[in-house]
Design an enzyme around this catalytic site. Structure first.
Site, mmCIF file in Angstrom:
data_model
loop_
_atom_site.group_PDB
_atom_site.id
_atom_site.type_symbol
_atom_site.label_atom_id
_atom_site.label_comp_id
_atom_site.label_asym_id
_atom_site.label_seq_id
_atom_site.Cartn_x
_atom_site.Cartn_y
_atom_site.Cartn_z
ATOM 1 N N ASP A 1 -0.590 4.263 0.728
ATOM 2 C CA ASP A 1 -1.142 5.252 1.673
ATOM 3 C C ASP A 1 -0.457 5.127 3.027
ATOM 4 O O ASP A 1 0.132 4.096 3.346
ATOM 5 C CB ASP A 1 -2.664 5.105 1.823
ATOM 6 C CG ASP A 1 -3.080 3.780 2.445
ATOM 7 O OD1 ASP A 1 -2.469 2.736 2.116
ATOM 8 O OD2 ASP A 1 -4.003 3.772 3.284
ATOM 9 N N GLU B 1 -5.285 1.026 2.508
ATOM 10 C CA GLU B 1 -5.034 -0.003 3.527
ATOM 11 C C GLU B 1 -5.228 0.544 4.933
ATOM 12 O O GLU B 1 -5.809 -0.100 5.788
ATOM 13 C CB GLU B 1 -3.625 -0.581 3.365
ATOM 14 C CG GLU B 1 -3.429 -1.926 4.058
ATOM 15 C CD GLU B 1 -3.141 -1.828 5.549
ATOM 16 O OE1 GLU B 1 -3.324 -2.829 6.256
ATOM 17 O OE2 GLU B 1 -2.735 -0.742 6.017
ATOM 18 N N SER C 1 -2.856 -6.631 11.529
ATOM 19 C CA SER C 1 -3.849 -7.162 10.588
ATOM 20 C C SER C 1 -3.646 -6.594 9.191
ATOM 21 O O SER C 1 -3.352 -5.412 9.034
ATOM 22 C CB SER C 1 -5.259 -6.795 11.069
ATOM 23 O OG SER C 1 -5.410 -7.119 12.436
ATOM 24 N N HIS D 1 0.830 -1.215 0.000
ATOM 25 C CA HIS D 1 0.000 0.000 0.000
ATOM 26 C C HIS D 1 0.859 1.258 0.000
ATOM 27 O O HIS D 1 1.908 1.306 0.617
ATOM 28 C CB HIS D 1 -1.010 0.005 1.158
ATOM 29 C CG HIS D 1 -0.434 -0.025 2.555
ATOM 30 N ND1 HIS D 1 -0.224 1.107 3.288
ATOM 31 C CD2 HIS D 1 -0.069 -1.051 3.347
ATOM 32 C CE1 HIS D 1 0.239 0.785 4.489
ATOM 33 N NE2 HIS D 1 0.359 -0.528 4.553
ATOM 34 N N ARG E 1 -8.959 -7.660 18.503
ATOM 35 C CA ARG E 1 -8.058 -8.425 17.627
ATOM 36 C C ARG E 1 -8.481 -9.880 17.756
ATOM 37 O O ARG E 1 -8.716 -10.375 18.870
ATOM 38 C CB ARG E 1 -6.608 -8.284 18.070
ATOM 39 C CG ARG E 1 -6.022 -6.905 17.895
ATOM 40 C CD ARG E 1 -5.599 -6.593 16.470
ATOM 41 N NE ARG E 1 -5.373 -5.149 16.339
ATOM 42 C CZ ARG E 1 -4.952 -4.550 15.250
ATOM 43 N NH1 ARG E 1 -4.698 -5.243 14.151
ATOM 44 N NH2 ARG E 1 -4.788 -3.253 15.220
ATOM 45 N N HIS F 1 -25.664 22.589 32.732
ATOM 46 C CA HIS F 1 -24.850 23.245 33.755
ATOM 47 C C HIS F 1 -24.634 22.239 34.887
ATOM 48 O O HIS F 1 -25.593 21.720 35.452
ATOM 49 C CB HIS F 1 -25.593 24.487 34.263
ATOM 50 C CG HIS F 1 -24.774 25.349 35.159
ATOM 51 N ND1 HIS F 1 -24.330 24.937 36.397
ATOM 52 C CD2 HIS F 1 -24.309 26.617 34.995
ATOM 53 C CE1 HIS F 1 -23.637 25.911 36.962
ATOM 54 N NE2 HIS F 1 -23.606 26.952 36.110
#
Ligand code: BES
Ligand code: MN
Ligand code: MN
Length: 454
Positions: free
Chosen positions: A87, A152, A398, A85, A327, A212
């Site tokens: 990016d 990506e 990942s 990638h 994950r 408030h």
């Protein structure tokens, strides 16, 4: 000139060219960088042409363009798909960079700048390996398809459509990716497992408007307090996720794999130094390597709400927010985990607030055997390029595309990473070790050359 001699002679040129690539701030997450993304795609396309690839195309997508090129002039030789990638992650906070993120600078044998390790530096390794093969042999030794994407770092949203529409065209005997790290300096590595990633955002609403805190405080729900209490309940004292069912499908490591992973030349001391926290914590009953590579987690990635400007503002905010991710490891199912997490969070919340729960992205884990002969060729190429023994590792990060490709084409995926765990990917002062950049070019050139031999 021979291949290695040619690569050696191009050290300065290659480094200068990489710096050119790094000066383009191709941040995929921010729309203000759209022109830079376009420029980076053009830049990559130009280099693919220079490396001898044909049919080089920049395909526009709903978000950022994909660059594709191929060279199919080695009949009878294997066809390889290389993915990377162009990016990069946003560079903020800018004040924490020693040298500006988009002004690449060499210090102490490292090249600093956003994208050096993740992933422009590693993509460039392949571009230069191909160029060296072309210039020394007159043609590329194998058939090659190259796909470099620009999304990506924002979840590869357009990639899946592209793969589906170009199924035949992308077909290959193996996928090669360089977007991971080596276990440590001097330990070239092949990654055979990645964790999957689900990303969530929650919005907690208490009062229908800001109030408030003197006038209303004490008699109304505060969404920040409630969000904090809820988040605090997501782990137990053993640092296990409290989401019911979270671990149900988790594949245990075989005794053999556990032994192999735990006997790698991984240095806990270096890990502690990189982390820099006063002490570590992780799921009880597992070694750190197991916690990082083979166990699922639930992490807070951001939390905000209320007043965070200068000075004091006495307010009970209407809303509080959090970004949360999980994950995932084999055999967890991302869709199922997303449901379990949402149900759990909703159950934990009191009746005094509303909750909007969004799943921003999901991604499957990936672990695959490395028995295919291509892995032995990769190991030999790494050992020749670095003059060091290579190892097989898993990693905690990942790469959605790897799972997608493996599921679609069932081909071996060879992840040859040239970053290092302490090179600050996604953080200030990102860098790549020059020895790994140069060693990478040699290894990849040798690998592609070896792939042409039976
Ligand atoms: N190159 C990384 C993935 C990576 C890093 C794999 C270290 C193994 C070791 C990639 O650019 C990345 O940052 N991926 C994201 C996921 C993506 C969907 C935004 C991640 O892992 O958080
Ligand atoms: Mn990456
Ligand atoms: Mn990344």
């Amino acid at each position: 000139m021979d291949l290695i001699g040619y690569i050696e002679s191009k050290r300065e040129d290659n480094l200068n060219e990489l710096k050119e690539f790094l000066r383009i701030p191709s941040v995929s997450a921010k729309s203000e960088h759209k022109p830079d993304i376009e420029r980076a795609a053009q830049w990559v396309a130009g280099k693919l042409r220079a490396a001898g690839l044909e049919n080089v195309e920049i395909t526009p997508t709903k978000m950022h363009p994909l660059v594709y090129g191929e060279s199919l002039r080695a009949p009878g030789k294997p066809t390889i798909l290389f993915y990377g990638h162009y990016d990069v992650q946003p560079a903020e906070p800018l004040e924490l960079w020693t040298s500006p993120p988009f002004e690449p600078t060499v210090r102490d044998g490292n090249l600093f700048g956003r994208g050096t390790a993740d992933d422009k530096g590693q993509v460039h390794i392949h571009l230069k390996a191909l160029e060296a093969l072309l210039k020394t042999a007159g043609k590329l030794p194998i058939n090659l398809k190259v796909m470099i994407e620009g999304e990506e770092e924002v979840g590869s949203v357009s990639l899946w459509d592209f793969v589906r529409q170009n199924r035949e065209r992308l077909k290959a005997d193996a996928l090669i990716v360089s977007d991971t790290a080596m276990l440590a300096k001097g330990v070239p590595s092949i990654t055979y497992g990645l964790r999957g990633l689900n990303y969530y955002q929650i919005e907690i609403t208490g009062p229908s408007q800001d109030l408030h805190s003197g006038v209303f405080g004490g008699g109304v729900p505060n969404p920040i307090t409630i969000l904090a209490e809820t988040i605090a309940k997501l782990h137990d004292a053993n640092f296990r996720a409290t989401v019911p069912g979270f671990y149900d499908d988790v594949a245990a490591l075989s005794r053999q794999e556990r032994k192999a992973l735990n006997s790698l030349p991984w240095k806990e001391k270096e890990f502690r130094k990189t982390v820099g926290a006063p002490a570590l914590c992780g799921e009880k009953g597992f070694t750190i390597v197991e916690q990082l590579w083979a166990r699922p987690t639930i992490e807070l990635n951001g939390i905000w709400g209320g007043y965070i400007g200068e000075g004091a503002k006495t307010v009970i905010p209407s809303k509080a927010y959090a970004k949360i991710s999980t994950r995932l490891v084999p055999n967890q199912d991302p869709a199922k985990i997303a449901k379990l997490v949402e149900r759990h969070i909703r159950k934990l919340l009191p009746k005094t607030v509303h909750c909007k729960f969004e799943v921003l992205s999901t991604g499957k884990p990936w672990v695959a055997p490395y028995s295919h002969p291509i892995f032995q060729k990769a190991i030999h190429a790494l050992e020749a390029g670095f003059g060091k023994k290579a190892v097989f590792i898993r990693e905690g990060g990942s790469i959605p595309f790897v799972t997608q490709m493996h599921d679609t084409f069932k081909v071996p995926c060879v992840l040859l990473g040239f970053g290092l765990p302490d090179e600050n990917a996604h953080a200030p002062d990102e860098h790549i070790a020059l020895e790994n950049y140069f060693g990478g070019i040699k290894s990849i050139a040798l690998f592609y050359e070896q792939l042409a031999t039976p």
